[in-house]
Design a protein around this motif. Sequence first.
Motif, short mmCIF file in Angstrom:
data_model
loop_
_atom_site.label_atom_id
_atom_site.label_comp_id
_atom_site.label_asym_id
_atom_site.label_seq_id
_atom_site.Cartn_x
_atom_site.Cartn_y
_atom_site.Cartn_z
N GLN A 662 32.04 55.78 60.69
CA GLN A 662 32.25 54.60 60.13
C GLN A 662 33.42 53.62 60.91
OE1 GLN A 662 29.09 54.14 58.73
NE2 GLN A 662 29.92 53.10 57.12
N HIS A 663 34.40 54.41 60.82
CA HIS A 663 35.65 53.87 61.56
C HIS A 663 35.37 53.34 63.01
CE1 HIS A 663 38.68 53.81 58.48
NE2 HIS A 663 38.25 55.14 58.28
N SER A 664 34.74 54.36 63.84
CA SER A 664 34.24 54.08 65.13
C SER A 664 33.27 52.94 65.30
CB SER A 664 33.36 55.36 65.77
OG SER A 664 33.38 55.48 67.07
N LYS A 665 32.38 52.90 64.29
CA LYS A 665 31.41 51.71 64.22
C LYS A 665 32.21 50.51 64.12
CE LYS A 665 28.04 52.28 61.49
NZ LYS A 665 27.42 52.76 60.02
N MET A 666 32.97 50.48 63.31
CA MET A 666 33.96 49.08 62.85
C MET A 666 34.82 48.78 64.16
SD MET A 666 34.89 46.82 60.86
CE MET A 666 34.41 47.29 59.13
N ASN A 667 35.21 49.77 64.93
CA ASN A 667 36.06 49.64 66.12
C ASN A 667 35.14 49.02 67.13
OD1 ASN A 667 38.53 50.69 65.04
ND2 ASN A 667 37.90 52.68 65.97
N ALA A 668 33.89 49.43 67.41
CA ALA A 668 33.20 48.69 68.30
C ALA A 668 32.66 47.35 67.59
CB ALA A 668 31.91 49.81 68.31
N TRP A 688 43.58 53.99 47.84
CA TRP A 688 43.93 55.52 48.65
C TRP A 688 45.27 55.40 49.63
CZ3 TRP A 688 40.34 51.57 49.76
CH2 TRP A 688 40.27 50.76 50.95
N ARG A 689 46.10 54.19 49.51
CA ARG A 689 47.43 54.54 50.20
C ARG A 689 48.44 53.82 49.46
NH1 ARG A 689 47.51 54.78 55.99
NH2 ARG A 689 49.62 54.20 55.82
N PRO A 690 49.70 54.33 49.35
CA PRO A 690 50.93 53.72 48.34
C PRO A 690 51.41 52.53 49.08
CG PRO A 690 51.67 55.76 49.77
CD PRO A 690 50.05 55.72 50.10
N TYR A 703 34.97 50.05 54.62
CA TYR A 703 33.58 50.49 55.34
C TYR A 703 33.52 52.05 55.24
CZ TYR A 703 30.17 49.90 58.90
OH TYR A 703 28.93 49.93 59.69
N ALA A 704 34.57 52.62 55.56
CA ALA A 704 34.50 54.07 55.58
C ALA A 704 34.24 54.80 54.14
CB ALA A 704 35.65 54.67 56.20
N HIS A 705 35.12 54.14 53.10
CA HIS A 705 35.16 54.77 51.89
C HIS A 705 33.89 54.40 51.20
CE1 HIS A 705 39.62 55.00 52.49
NE2 HIS A 705 39.40 56.37 51.86
N ALA A 706 33.23 53.25 51.34
CA ALA A 706 31.87 53.22 50.72
C ALA A 706 30.76 54.12 51.05
CB ALA A 706 31.35 51.94 51.13
#
Length: 767
Positions: A662-668, A688-690, A703-706
Amino acid sequence: MSPGPARAALTEFVLKVHSRCDLACDHCYVYEHADQSWRRRPARMTPEVLRAAAGRIAEHAAAHHLPRVSVILHGGEPLLLGPERLRRVLADLRAAVAPVTDLRIGMQTNGVLLSERFCDLLAEYDVAVGVSLDGDRAANDRHRRFRNGASSHDQVLRALALLRRPAYRRLWSGLLCTVDVRNDPLAVYESLLAEGPPRIDFLLPHATWDSPPPRPGGGAAYADWLRAVYDRWRADGRPVPVRLFDSLRSTAGGGPSGTEWLGLDPVDLAVIETDGEWEQADSLKTTYDGAPATGMTVFSHSADDVAGSPELARRRTGRAGLSDECRRCPVVAQCGGGLFAHRYGDGHFDRPSVYCVDLKELIVHVNENPPASTPAPLAADPADDLIDRLAASTGDRSAVRRLVEAQTAIVRALLGAVAAGLPGPGPGADGWAALTDLDRHAPESVARVTAHPYVRAWAVECLAGAGTGARYGADYLAAIAAAVARDAGIPLRLAVPVRAGRLHLPTVGTVLLPEAGDGAAEVHVGPASLRVTAGAVTVRVDAAGDEPRWQPTRALVADDVTVLLEDGDPHRDCHRLPAAGRLDDATAAHWATTFGAAWTIVRDETPGHAEELRAGLRALVPLRRSGAGVSEASTARQAFGGVAATETDAGSLAVLLVHEFQHSKMNALLDLYDLVDGTRPAGITVGWRPDPRPPEAVLQGIYAHAAVADIWRVRADRQVDGAQAVYRRYRDWTAEAIGALERADALTPVGSRLLRQVAHAVAGWPS
């Protein structure tokens, strides 16, 4: 080596491929204004002029290491060339410029002659098409008629219907509308919007102080007209990008205008006429006869000569080049003095725009009435179909294929940029020559090897003078060429770089040559053989693979997919976590077993994502464990199709593959579209992050967590132990982040569409 252009570089070239027109628009700056140089020029650009022009563009792109250039086919009417002549123009441009840089071709047309045959040709060469339309029939017929007075409106609407077809929709870049204040502004806006354009450009009619624009009713008539459109567009929720309004929003935040009509962006455009003469922007034709002329031609002068001319130099001086009145104006950073041609009067350009009062009132109005935070759904856009497909929670293989195609073009441009910076003869130049030749004889092999994620990673670092890309340098082109020859089975002999005693051929493997240190070795590729020689050492690689100096790139093979287990490429260590070293055979076999089981899980739980991975996943990089004892994974911005992960169990690897791809698709996707509005920085807190995260990172995470939430939703439906709690955690993280990002109003219209589509999918899941 810097990949960016020099300050004086030109990045956009307008080619007047045909200087006559099939319409007789009475507001046309080419035929109806002061400059009448069209009368002495040939109707068509000859092949000789075109080749010279293309050569000058390529030469300029190479000299300035330009990552991309735009060439706009213009006229007159470019479609008057006919399909066959147009094909030759496009082919010659591609042949000359594409090997050097990413070439983006556009065309501005009245649309009258557009046909399926033309559209097929434009689609073949990926030409973006802008169409001129001044509104509804009454508004359009006020100026845009044939010579016999007949309307052109029906022909233009027929052209737009063609461009809305799925096969051609990606070609359409937008509508260009010239404002006439006698037309009803809302009727014009509504008629343009009804055509579903990807973008609308409103242009003020060309005028000067010597020949001022008509102002029925006096006052700021053009500001009043555009203000009415802006207010309706704002009330509608920005249903389509409007360049004028978007430029004012950008410049209000200190960003670029993206147009020569507004702002203080430096001029980076030149025109090449049908006879090969270099000219300045066409708008200068409205000022005086001969105003755009430079006295240069493509046969006698380079693009550098044009860029360095006094005429263009003044237009790169920003605020200092404006009149005293403009420099004192409080909105000068947004207005920029208006279009240069519109400042002309009494023989000079040292004046405000003839539309000064209109621009000032419009800018103040837009600044005082910003758009609402959440835009309405976008109208039809070449991006829409791709965005909607990529947002689908079920996955979409065809969308990933489109990303792969775009990545192929980007990598080719990067390779060309590396080659353009070669200092002279040597392994890099030999490798580039071999690669160019192989592209003619084995394009499939070139595509396979250059699609390897870490070829792009090397090229980006090489151009930036950083990391292993800089260490290997442009000579690595020889390694790529040798790998392509090996894939194609085409004989080739090349000197290939050795670094730290290792010679690597991407996708093929590594030869250990400690004797060579940081030198070079000769690689001899035969139809079914590979031999590497460094001094007295010769390494022969055969099918048995029992040569101790040879470390082949191994593959992970499942039922219907093959992915490289990449533990040897020197450019793979570009992830945020460190890459593992060469795996022993037992560990590699364990990876193969785990991957096969993980693939079965992905295909069973999320078959759509399995299709996406099959289309786009190229390599899996083993990572070193951090010591925390948890599964970790990563993707790299410049390595589309590569996923890195620590060794783990099959169920976890299945989730990691989907999540990281998903991250790779978003980068593209970020290579194709601006998704985040850089003028509106914001720190957003997510579950998911402090630490507060920037908008792009939040969009990436959503996008990835969905996708991860969707996997655990399937597992929860199957009553897998603990799955319900994991599903709820990821679903809640995603939903809360969507709300926070919407409130931040930090996305572009394209980014907002993606977010809305993901939000719609998440909203349909059970609580």
